[in-house]
Scaffold this motif. Structure first.
Motif, PDB file in Angstrom:
ATOM      1  N   TRP A  95     -18.420  -8.309  -7.520  1.00 12.23           N
ATOM      2  CA  TRP A  95     -18.339  -7.112  -6.756  1.00 12.23           C
ATOM      3  C   TRP A  95     -19.349  -6.098  -7.191  1.00 12.23           C
ATOM      4  N   SER A 145     -13.114  -0.119   1.056  1.00 12.93           N
ATOM      5  CA  SER A 145     -13.358  -0.434   2.526  1.00 12.93           C
ATOM      6  C   SER A 145     -12.263  -1.413   2.686  1.00 12.93           C
ATOM      7  N   MET A 146     -11.809  -2.087   1.636  1.00 12.32           N
ATOM      8  CA  MET A 146     -10.746  -3.135   1.869  1.00 12.32           C
ATOM      9  C   MET A 146      -9.346  -2.465   2.082  1.00 12.32           C
ATOM     10  N   LEU A 147      -9.254  -1.291   1.833  1.00 14.91           N
ATOM     11  CA  LEU A 147      -7.989  -0.605   2.017  1.00 14.91           C
ATOM     12  C   LEU A 147      -7.618  -0.373   3.334  1.00 14.91           C
ATOM     13  N   MET A 204       0.882  -1.097  -0.032  1.00 20.85           N
ATOM     14  CA  MET A 204      -0.055  -0.182  -0.019  1.00 20.85           C
ATOM     15  C   MET A 204       0.873   1.290   0.206  1.00 20.85           C
ATOM     16  N   ARG A 209      -6.836   4.629   2.301  1.00 20.84           N
ATOM     17  CA  ARG A 209      -8.078   5.197   2.011  1.00 20.84           C
ATOM     18  C   ARG A 209      -8.298   6.744   2.169  1.00 20.84           C
ATOM     19  N   LEU A 230      -9.685  -0.609  -7.826  1.00 20.76           N
ATOM     20  CA  LEU A 230      -8.902  -1.066  -6.792  1.00 20.76           C
ATOM     21  C   LEU A 230      -9.796  -2.328  -5.901  1.00 20.76           C
ATOM     22  N   SER A 231      -9.308  -3.226  -5.650  1.00 16.24           N
ATOM     23  CA  SER A 231     -10.080  -4.154  -5.158  1.00 16.24           C
ATOM     24  C   SER A 231     -11.633  -4.474  -5.911  1.00 16.24           C
ATOM     25  N   TYR A 232     -11.395  -4.534  -7.279  1.00 19.46           N
ATOM     26  CA  TYR A 232     -12.398  -4.604  -8.069  1.00 19.46           C
ATOM     27  C   TYR A 232     -12.814  -5.788  -8.674  1.00 19.46           C
ATOM     28  N   SER A 233     -14.007  -6.412  -8.681  1.00 15.56           N
ATOM     29  CA  SER A 233     -14.447  -7.752  -9.614  1.00 15.56           C
ATOM     30  C   SER A 233     -15.613  -7.188 -10.017  1.00 15.56           C
ATOM     31  N   GLY A 280     -14.510   0.151  -7.379  1.00 17.95           N
ATOM     32  CA  GLY A 280     -13.984  -1.225  -6.359  1.00 17.95           C
ATOM     33  C   GLY A 280     -14.240  -0.733  -4.902  1.00 17.95           C
ATOM     34  N   ASP A 281     -13.803  -1.887  -4.251  1.00 15.42           N
ATOM     35  CA  ASP A 281     -14.179  -1.616  -2.681  1.00 15.42           C
ATOM     36  C   ASP A 281     -13.195  -1.071  -1.949  1.00 15.42           C
TER      37      ASP A 281
END
Length: 79
Positions: free
Chosen positions: A64, A29-31, A1, A36, A58-61, A26-27
């Motif tokens: 999701w 909240s996962m960072l 990070m 963040r 980021l933290s994307y799928s 993306g999410d």
């Protein structure tokens, strides 16, 4: 990070200079909190830019994305 935070700090002045607005999909909240917060600050700093849009995933799928869309539809129907 740390690389993400360093890159954001380094590139935001260039984004502003070139009138580029930063978006994130993306999410977030996962960072971690520090990443963040830095990202939110960068989004605020580039929010007024009207030129190009730079989208950072980021933290994307796709799963999701679909899950969030269905949740939002459910909340809209409930309201």
């Amino acid at each position: 990070m740390g690389l993400l935070v360093d890159s954001i700090r380094k590139e935001v002045p260039t984004l502003n200079k070139n009138n580029i607005r930063l978006h994130v999909i993306g999410d977030m909240s996962m960072l971690p909190d520090f990443a963040r917060n830095e990202l939110k600050e960068a989004l605020e700093m580039t929010a007024a830019n009207t030129g190009l849009n730079l989208i950072l995933a980021l933290s994307y799928s796709s799963r999701w994305e679909l899950t969030n869309a269905v949740k939002q539809i459910g909340m809209d129907v409930k309201a």
